[in-house]
Design a protein around this motif. Structure first.
Motif, PDB file in Angstrom:
ATOM      1  N   SER A 164       0.884  -1.084   0.018  1.00 34.97           N
ATOM      2  CA  SER A 164       0.174   0.127  -0.024  1.00 34.97           C
ATOM      3  C   SER A 164       0.980   1.170  -0.003  1.00 34.97           C
ATOM      4  O   SER A 164       1.737   1.420   0.837  1.00 34.97           O
ATOM      5  CB  SER A 164      -0.817   0.137   1.299  1.00 34.97           C
ATOM      6  N   PHE A 167       0.689   3.314   3.196  1.00 38.38           N
ATOM      7  CA  PHE A 167       1.299   2.500   4.461  1.00 38.38           C
ATOM      8  C   PHE A 167       2.827   2.891   4.312  1.00 38.38           C
ATOM      9  O   PHE A 167       3.606   3.034   5.267  1.00 38.38           O
ATOM     10  CB  PHE A 167       0.997   1.033   4.397  1.00 38.38           C
ATOM     11  N   GLN A 170       3.820   6.172   5.123  1.00 33.97           N
ATOM     12  CA  GLN A 170       3.771   6.449   6.645  1.00 33.97           C
ATOM     13  C   GLN A 170       5.020   5.719   7.318  1.00 33.97           C
ATOM     14  O   GLN A 170       5.664   6.383   8.264  1.00 33.97           O
ATOM     15  CB  GLN A 170       2.538   5.724   7.304  1.00 33.97           C
ATOM     16  N   THR A 244      -3.659   5.437  12.750  1.00 29.61           N
ATOM     17  CA  THR A 244      -2.903   6.371  11.482  1.00 29.61           C
ATOM     18  C   THR A 244      -3.802   6.338  10.223  1.00 29.61           C
ATOM     19  O   THR A 244      -5.111   5.592  10.158  1.00 29.61           O
ATOM     20  CB  THR A 244      -2.005   5.529  11.237  1.00 29.61           C
ATOM     21  N   HIS A 246      -3.601   5.180   7.516  1.00 30.34           N
ATOM     22  CA  HIS A 246      -3.950   3.668   6.852  1.00 30.34           C
ATOM     23  C   HIS A 246      -4.590   2.855   7.627  1.00 30.34           C
ATOM     24  O   HIS A 246      -5.531   2.016   7.087  1.00 30.34           O
ATOM     25  CB  HIS A 246      -2.423   2.950   6.489  1.00 30.34           C
ATOM     26  N   GLN A 247      -4.472   2.749   8.822  1.00 33.53           N
ATOM     27  CA  GLN A 247      -5.311   2.187   9.948  1.00 33.53           C
ATOM     28  C   GLN A 247      -7.010   2.518   9.703  1.00 33.53           C
ATOM     29  O   GLN A 247      -7.897   1.608   9.640  1.00 33.53           O
ATOM     30  CB  GLN A 247      -5.079   2.265  11.296  1.00 33.53           C
ATOM     31  N   THR A 286      -6.821  -9.297   5.354  1.00 33.43           N
ATOM     32  CA  THR A 286      -7.128  -7.949   6.015  1.00 33.43           C
ATOM     33  C   THR A 286      -8.404  -8.162   6.796  1.00 33.43           C
ATOM     34  O   THR A 286      -8.517  -7.879   8.264  1.00 33.43           O
ATOM     35  CB  THR A 286      -7.093  -6.766   5.128  1.00 33.43           C
TER      36      THR A 286
END
Length: 304
Positions: A164, A167, A170, A244, A246-247, A286
């Motif tokens: 990603s 991700f 980050q 975050t 992404h999370q 996921t």
């Protein structure tokens, strides 16, 4: 957004790579460019000795983290040289403003991140309100935090199709912030805690995250829309949402997938694409990690 190349060691066209390594000796040679960052995975299995030499430039700063033990490196500075042993989680920092020469002994496996001069300068001011005066780190010193981050980054680089961009971006900011805080010449104690996004910026950021597909999410673009730097935005977003970016985005995609699993007859692969996952395998992995059960099983239970 990203430009990645992986070069087979026996067919590499160039003799030396951008870091001065002999490409035809590398078992793994991955480079991934992302704006202020360039990510590398450099791995050599043979017990060889080779020289690295690069002239001074304005490229910025490089942090290298060893993923394995046993590598030795003689770093040469003028008429002086010193041998350094690298264990797992050992680190070295290289300033491209200075000439660099080193003799590499034995096999090695490194994850490296190159930061632009602008990123280092901006992060230094943001973290301490002062100009960075350089970095201080003994080559070969161990840093478990860098070691953990390097392991995560290595997995992301090795899985190109599933990586990603959000991700990885980050990760670059996290590694750069740790570099500045713990090895930079300016203290980080003056950073003010508790910074949050305004309601306007929070809404704008979330809308932009949801509007993006997996292949073109850019933290830089979202941060700019909020008139913030990328690293400030990430910390403020986490302070505001306890996630975050992404999370948070993964959780939103999983929530949408639950709705589709419950209310539609679409296949798992169709739902995966509709929710922004690269493929069904990525979606299933996921979903299982966040929900605790595979999507197919969850659908059957939800409809029973």
């Amino acid at each position: 957004m990203f430009n990645q190349t992986e070069i087979a060691p026996l067919t590499a066209a160039r003799k030396k790579d951008s870091l001065g390594c002999l490409s035809n000796q590398l078992h793994k040679d991955i480079e991934l460019e992302a704006g202020d960052f360039t990510f590398y995975r450099k791995c050599r299995r043979q017990e060889k000795t080779s020289e690295v030499a690069t002239p001074a430039s304005d490229r910025g700063v490089l942090i290298g983290v060893s993923l394995s033990a046993g590598h030795r490196r003689r770093i040469i500075s003028g008429n002086r040289s010193a041998m350094h042993e690298f264990d797992k989680d050992s680190v070295y920092i290289r300033n491209f403003e200075e000439d660099y020469r080193a003799d590499l002994h034995g096999a090695f496996d490194f994850v490296l991140v190159e930061f632009s001069r602008a990123f280092i300068t901006n992060t230094g001011y943001e973290r301490s309100g002062s100009h960075m005066t350089g970095f201080s780190a003994q080559p070969g010193g161990k840093d478990p935090i860098f070691g953990h981050l390097a392991q995560v980054l290595a997995l992301a680089l090795d899985r190109e199709s599933q990586a990603s961009p959000l991700f990885i971006e980050q990760l670059g900011v996290t590694i750069g912030t740790h570099l500045v805080d713990h090895y930079g010449g300016a203290p980080a104690q003056s950073v003010k805690p508790g910074r949050r996004l305004s309601s306007l910026h929070e809404t704008r950021a979330k809308d932009m995250l949801l509007a993006k597909t997996q292949d073109n999410v850019s933290l830089e673009e979202i941060a700019s829309a909020c008139n913030l730097s990328r690293s400030y935005f990430i910390r403020a977003f986490r302070e505001t949402t306890n996630r975050t970016p992404h999370q948070w985005l993964l959780e939103q995609r999983i929530e949408r997938s639950r709705h589709l699993l419950r209310s539609s007859d679409a296949s798992l692969s169709e739902i995966a694409i509709a929710c922004g996952f690269s493929d069904q395998s990525h979606f299933t992995r996921t979903f299982t990690q966040l929900v605790g059960t595979p999507p197919g099983s969850w659908r059957r239970l939800a409809r029973s």
